[in-house]
Design an enzyme around this catalytic site. Structure first.
Site, PDB file in Angstrom:
ATOM      1  N   GLU A 211     -12.893  30.277 -15.946  1.00  0.00           N
ATOM      2  CA  GLU A 211     -12.759  31.336 -16.794  1.00  0.00           C
ATOM      3  C   GLU A 211     -11.455  31.866 -16.442  1.00  0.00           C
ATOM      4  O   GLU A 211     -11.129  33.288 -16.441  1.00  0.00           O
ATOM      5  CB  GLU A 211     -13.847  32.257 -16.775  1.00  0.00           C
TER       6      GLU A 211
ATOM      7  N   GLN B  59     -19.129  29.645   9.015  1.00  0.00           N
ATOM      8  CA  GLN B  59     -18.533  29.195  10.278  1.00  0.00           C
ATOM      9  C   GLN B  59     -19.370  30.192  11.258  1.00  0.00           C
ATOM     10  O   GLN B  59     -19.759  29.590  12.430  1.00  0.00           O
ATOM     11  CB  GLN B  59     -17.202  30.296  10.345  1.00  0.00           C
TER      12      GLN B  59
ATOM     13  N   TRP C 276     -15.368  19.776 -18.837  1.00  0.00           N
ATOM     14  CA  TRP C 276     -16.050  20.628 -18.094  1.00  0.00           C
ATOM     15  C   TRP C 276     -16.790  21.927 -18.847  1.00  0.00           C
ATOM     16  O   TRP C 276     -16.429  22.785 -18.307  1.00  0.00           O
ATOM     17  CB  TRP C 276     -14.730  21.388 -17.085  1.00  0.00           C
TER      18      TRP C 276
ATOM     19  N   PRO D 101      -9.311  17.622 -21.933  1.00  0.00           N
ATOM     20  CA  PRO D 101      -9.003  16.906 -20.819  1.00  0.00           C
ATOM     21  C   PRO D 101      -7.196  17.107 -20.616  1.00  0.00           C
ATOM     22  O   PRO D 101      -6.819  17.297 -19.739  1.00  0.00           O
ATOM     23  CB  PRO D 101      -8.955  15.487 -21.329  1.00  0.00           C
TER      24      PRO D 101
ATOM     25  N   ARG E 109     -30.109  33.374  16.359  1.00  0.00           N
ATOM     26  CA  ARG E 109     -29.593  32.174  16.881  1.00  0.00           C
ATOM     27  C   ARG E 109     -29.168  32.797  18.336  1.00  0.00           C
ATOM     28  O   ARG E 109     -28.586  33.860  18.687  1.00  0.00           O
ATOM     29  CB  ARG E 109     -28.122  31.861  16.228  1.00  0.00           C
TER      30      ARG E 109
END
Length: 377
Positions: A359, A332, A152, A124, A263
């Site tokens: 890292e 996007q 973490w 921490p 699309r």
């Protein structure tokens, strides 16, 4: 090795990914820890491919490792991250720095995926400033007693062992008073899962060590020599995580390309618009740049080049940036769909961000690169 030999490994790992990883990627992204997939990788000798065969590896070079990581990340960055840590930061570490007992009893199980090991460094108080860690190991009555709080930690919630960095001298000594222990999980270890933005399903956790006992035989490297173990581990890990970056970028690019080809917009396919073509061209060029950096860093490591050190940081910095940019562009291109949980590009976008933090942050990479420039490397 000729490229044809790499193609053999690529064929095997792609078949593996299609059979076991691709169909599970969404469950893993929702938090499912893929321990069975890790074991299957071990059965193929691809969980720690650079280890010699007698320890459960494939005797492969670092580029093979990068290629395996990359293919895994194209489907599931979470699986790729677990594999990258288990291999480059754990298995290689034990192989080069561990005791005879560790190599004979534990290392083959690590390579087989029978045991999971977490690299417990961050706290921490201290992420980038790892030399300031507060977890302490004190010698009491012939054994070490470890107390501390890690944060973490990938694999932390599910680990069977922890590679723990602990202070074995005064805080003022910083990196000169750190020792690394390989600690087996027991009742003295307390873990709490952490919900993260991306690379979910990796068992990221807060880990507390409460009067955990360790012996001299549990030390990786030497007493107060842990800093070298940590730095060497991170340098190799930064090269390996560059492969994760390439795989993430490729996965997002492939999703965006498929979307653009199908699309329809204003009675035309999205891919017929020049802007879309230019975006895809930029993404492709960036990915090829990232590949070159990652592969070159792997090559320099394998030939024991003094240029490896700076290149490992350059590759980590640039491939992370590229992965974030390529995944952003992919979202996007997909528009509203790209912003939904149905989109794999959305998953890759979230997963990419950790590459600029874990890292070694981008800022730390730039700091180290400048220091190495000043040293003439």
């Amino acid at each position: 090795m000729g490229w044809s030999e790499y193609e053999v490994s690529l064929k095997i790992i792609r078949e593996f990914v299609n059979q076991y990883v691709r169909t599970r990627a969404r469950d893993i992204d929702r938090g499912a820890y893929p321990r069975d997939i890790i074991r299957k990788l071990g059965e193929l000798n691809f969980l720690a491919p650079t280890l010699p065969p007698e320890f459960g590896g494939a005797g492969a070079d670092t580029l093979t490792h990068i290629l395996v990581v990359e293919e895994l990340a194209r489907a599931s960055p979470g699986v790729a991250t677990i594999m990258e840590i288990q291999s480059s930061m754990i298995a290689e570490n034990i192989y080069h720095n561990g005791t005879k007992r560790m190599k004979e009893e534990i290392l083959p199980k690590v390579a087989a995926g029978e045991v999971i090991v977490a690299f417990a460094l961050s706290e921490p108080c201290c992420g980038s400033d790892a030399a300031a860690i507060r977890t302490r190991a004190e010698k009491i009555g012939g054994e070490w007693v470890i107390n501390g709080h890690k944060m973490w930690i990938t694999n932390g919630h599910y680990a069977d062992y922890y590679l723990v960095a602990a202070r074995t001298g005064p805080r003022e000594a910083r990196h000169k008073a750190i020792t690394v222990f390989l600690l087996k999980r027991s009742n003295c270890v307390e873990t709490s899962p952490i919900e993260v933005m991306g690379v979910r399903g990796t068992g990221t956790a807060e880990v507390k060590f409460n009067n955990c006992a360790a012996s001299d035989d549990d030390i990786v490297g030497e007493v107060n020599g842990g800093w070298k173990v940590i730095v060497d581990t991170l340098n190799v890990g930064r090269t390996a995580i560059s492969g994760v970056a390439v795989g993430i970028a490729r996965g997002a690019f492939e999703e965006a390309l498929k979307w653009a080809r199908n699309r329809e917009l204003f009675d035309r396919k999205l891919i017929e618009f020049q802007n879309t073509q230019f975006e895809l061209a930029e993404m492709y060029a960036s990915i090829e740049t990232a590949k070159t950096l990652a592969y070159y860093a792997a090559y320099l490591y394998d030939i024991n080049s003094p240029g490896f050190l700076i290149m490992s940081h350059v590759a980590k910095l640039q491939t992370a940036r590229i992965a974030v940019d390529v995944t952003r562009r992919a979202v996007q291109i997909e528009g509203g769909f790209g912003y939904s949980k149905e989109s794999k590009a959305e998953m890759f976008y979230r997963d990419a961000k950790i590459l600029e933090i874990g890292e070694g942050t981008n800022e730390v990479m730039k700091y180290v690169i400048y220091k190495l420039i000043e040293k003439g490397q």
